[in-house]
Scaffold this motif. Structure first.
Motif, mmCIF file in Angstrom:
data_model
loop_
_atom_site.group_PDB
_atom_site.id
_atom_site.type_symbol
_atom_site.label_atom_id
_atom_site.label_comp_id
_atom_site.label_asym_id
_atom_site.label_seq_id
_atom_site.Cartn_x
_atom_site.Cartn_y
_atom_site.Cartn_z
ATOM 1 N N VAL A 7 0.824 -1.215 0.000
ATOM 2 C CA VAL A 7 0.000 0.000 0.000
ATOM 3 C C VAL A 7 0.860 1.269 0.000
ATOM 4 O O VAL A 7 0.455 2.285 -0.556
ATOM 5 C CB VAL A 7 -1.037 0.037 1.153
ATOM 6 N N GLN A 27 1.684 2.065 -3.496
ATOM 7 C CA GLN A 27 0.545 2.719 -4.150
ATOM 8 C C GLN A 27 0.473 4.198 -3.757
ATOM 9 O O GLN A 27 0.231 5.058 -4.583
ATOM 10 C CB GLN A 27 -0.775 2.032 -3.768
ATOM 11 N N LEU A 28 0.695 4.416 -2.472
ATOM 12 C CA LEU A 28 0.637 5.781 -1.934
ATOM 13 C C LEU A 28 1.660 6.690 -2.631
ATOM 14 O O LEU A 28 1.346 7.802 -3.055
ATOM 15 C CB LEU A 28 0.921 5.687 -0.431
ATOM 16 N N ILE A 53 0.561 7.394 -6.259
ATOM 17 C CA ILE A 53 -0.532 8.377 -6.343
ATOM 18 C C ILE A 53 0.027 9.789 -6.131
ATOM 19 O O ILE A 53 -0.282 10.710 -6.890
ATOM 20 C CB ILE A 53 -1.635 8.086 -5.297
ATOM 21 N N LYS A 75 -0.550 14.050 4.049
ATOM 22 C CA LYS A 75 -1.508 13.684 5.092
ATOM 23 C C LYS A 75 -2.314 12.464 4.634
ATOM 24 O O LYS A 75 -2.966 12.505 3.581
ATOM 25 C CB LYS A 75 -2.479 14.833 5.348
ATOM 26 N N VAL A 76 -2.262 11.415 5.444
ATOM 27 C CA VAL A 76 -2.993 10.192 5.112
ATOM 28 C C VAL A 76 -3.983 9.898 6.233
ATOM 29 O O VAL A 76 -3.640 9.984 7.412
ATOM 30 C CB VAL A 76 -2.013 9.004 4.947
ATOM 31 N N SER A 124 -8.967 -0.268 9.391
ATOM 32 C CA SER A 124 -8.497 -0.415 8.007
ATOM 33 C C SER A 124 -7.446 -1.506 7.886
ATOM 34 O O SER A 124 -7.125 -1.947 6.791
ATOM 35 C CB SER A 124 -7.907 0.903 7.510
ATOM 36 N N LYS A 137 -12.943 2.743 8.769
ATOM 37 C CA LYS A 137 -12.390 1.951 7.657
ATOM 38 C C LYS A 137 -11.631 2.827 6.651
ATOM 39 O O LYS A 137 -11.207 2.352 5.608
ATOM 40 C CB LYS A 137 -13.520 1.241 6.921
ATOM 41 N N PHE A 171 -9.045 4.889 4.467
ATOM 42 C CA PHE A 171 -7.631 4.791 4.097
ATOM 43 C C PHE A 171 -7.407 5.554 2.798
ATOM 44 O O PHE A 171 -7.626 5.037 1.713
ATOM 45 C CB PHE A 171 -7.192 3.330 3.957
ATOM 46 N N TYR A 172 -7.044 6.803 2.934
ATOM 47 C CA TYR A 172 -6.840 7.614 1.734
ATOM 48 C C TYR A 172 -5.855 8.761 1.994
ATOM 49 O O TYR A 172 -5.578 9.112 3.143
ATOM 50 C CB TYR A 172 -8.182 8.183 1.215
ATOM 51 N N ILE A 173 -5.337 9.309 0.898
ATOM 52 C CA ILE A 173 -4.470 10.485 1.003
ATOM 53 C C ILE A 173 -5.367 11.709 1.042
ATOM 54 O O ILE A 173 -6.195 11.905 0.139
ATOM 55 C CB ILE A 173 -3.542 10.621 -0.221
ATOM 56 N N GLU A 174 -5.242 12.494 2.076
ATOM 57 C CA GLU A 174 -6.079 13.690 2.161
ATOM 58 C C GLU A 174 -5.464 14.855 1.386
ATOM 59 O O GLU A 174 -6.124 15.509 0.602
ATOM 60 C CB GLU A 174 -6.293 14.088 3.615
ATOM 61 N N SER A 175 -4.179 15.087 1.633
ATOM 62 C CA SER A 175 -3.554 16.211 0.922
ATOM 63 C C SER A 175 -2.038 16.060 0.891
ATOM 64 O O SER A 175 -1.454 15.283 1.644
ATOM 65 C CB SER A 175 -3.925 17.538 1.590
#
Lengths: 113, 220
Positions: free
Chosen positions: A6, A9-10, A13, A30-31, A37, A102, A104-108
């Protein structure tokens, strides 16, 4: 353990997002990580330092924002933090899992320009 | 300067999984993603299914393991197509490796594909493999608290197979507690099968269930 995959992937992206942006250096990513998760913060940071070496992200701070798991009580109609056996602290009925926890994403991504 | 992203980090895997689902739909493949702890009975479940379904359906198996070909060799003795994926160290299978395995196996249309995922109750639950059905094999031996400790694994399951029920009394497994945990996670639509692959208790019901799933799927 799946943090290696992951984190790859991060990084990908983030690199894609920054392709058309002009900047001096990336200062912070920021993640958002929910506690359900399955992602372990320490592992994410460990791999982030390794996998960003030699990329535009090298030296950037990985800021992890943790989101608590919230259950929903169908009787009270309220959200509550996860208890040992999922019972609502107010009325003791059984709570349901929700999408809270749950994430799990990149915020900024923050850059110096 | 702050650039807002809000992007799902598992997107790449999701795209690959969506692609597998499209191919499965075209070819009428029924893909079962079999998950559970090491020793829960995933291989026993697959072997039992092969024994009982192989005269009616085409079957293929994709075996995921960190190392070794132990399971693949056992499965191969049934005369079905099998491919072993060794992940090296990774704790789960990803959609890309399933796509590759399906390509290598050169499968007939209308095939039931069992994918035995890596044994653990955390990592595999986050990775869509393009499966048609998610099966969690959970054994009584692991204890009755598993739904509370690993809720996401059970939440994402379409069916739960509770194995080793022949030892429930011997180890004091609290069935009520286990079911209450599942109920909290799964609402009323949970399909739970209580079986022992050793004594064959409950196995018949499980096989009947698969016939009711697979028959109409392949006849459509």
């Amino acid at each position: 353990m799946h943090e290696y995959f992951v984190t790859q992937q991060l990084v990908k992206i983030a690199e894609d997002e920054l392709k058309d942006v002009s900047f001096k250096r990336v200062t912070r990513i920021k993640v958002v990580v929910g506690e359900l998760s399955g992602i372990i913060d320490e592992s994410l940071k460990f791999y982030f330092d390794i996998l960003t070496k030699g990329t535009i992200l090298e030296g950037a701070e990985l800021k992890i924002i943790t989101k608590k798991a919230l259950l929903y009580c169908q009787k009270c109609g309220e959200y509550f933090e996860r208890t040992k056996d999922f019972t609502c602290p107010k009325c003791l009925s059984l709570g349901k899992l929700t999408e809270h926890g749950k994430e799990f994403y990149i915020e900024s991504i923050e850059v110096d320009d | 300067m702050e650039i807002k992203v809000i992007k799902n980090i598992l997107e790449r895997n999701q795209n690959a999984a969506d692609n597998i689902r499209r191919l499965a739909d075209e070819n009428k493949w029924y893909i079962m993603n079999v998950m559970g702890s090491p020793g829960a009975g995933k291989t026993s479940f697959i072997k039992c299914m092969i024994e009982n379904l192989k005269d009616t359906f085409n079957i293929a198996v994709i075996e995921g393991d960190v190392a070794s070909t132990i399971d693949a060799e056992q499965i191969a003795s049934y005369g079905v197509k099998v491919l072993q994926i060794n992940t090296g160290g990774a704790c789960h299978l990803v959609a890309d490796s399933i796509a590759e395995a399906i390509d290598t196996l050169n499968l007939l249309p209308k095939t039931v594909i069992f994918v035995e995922n890596i044994g653990n109750l955390i990592c595999p639950s986050s990775f869509d493999l393009g499966e048609t059905l998610r099966v969690v094999v959970s054994s009584a031996a692991e204890g009755d608290d598993k739904p509370y400790k690993y809720p996401i694994m059970f939440e994402k399951a379409d069916i739960v197979v509770l194995s080793k029920i022949d030892i429930v009394d011997a180890i004091g497994f609290d069935m009520q507690r286990y079911k209450k945990g599942l109920e909290a996670i799964k609402d009323k639509d949970l399909k739970l099968f209580e079986v022992s692959f050793r004594t064959k208790e409950g196995v018949e019901g499980l096989i009947d269930y698969f016939y009711t799933l697979l028959d109409p799927y392949f006849k459509k």
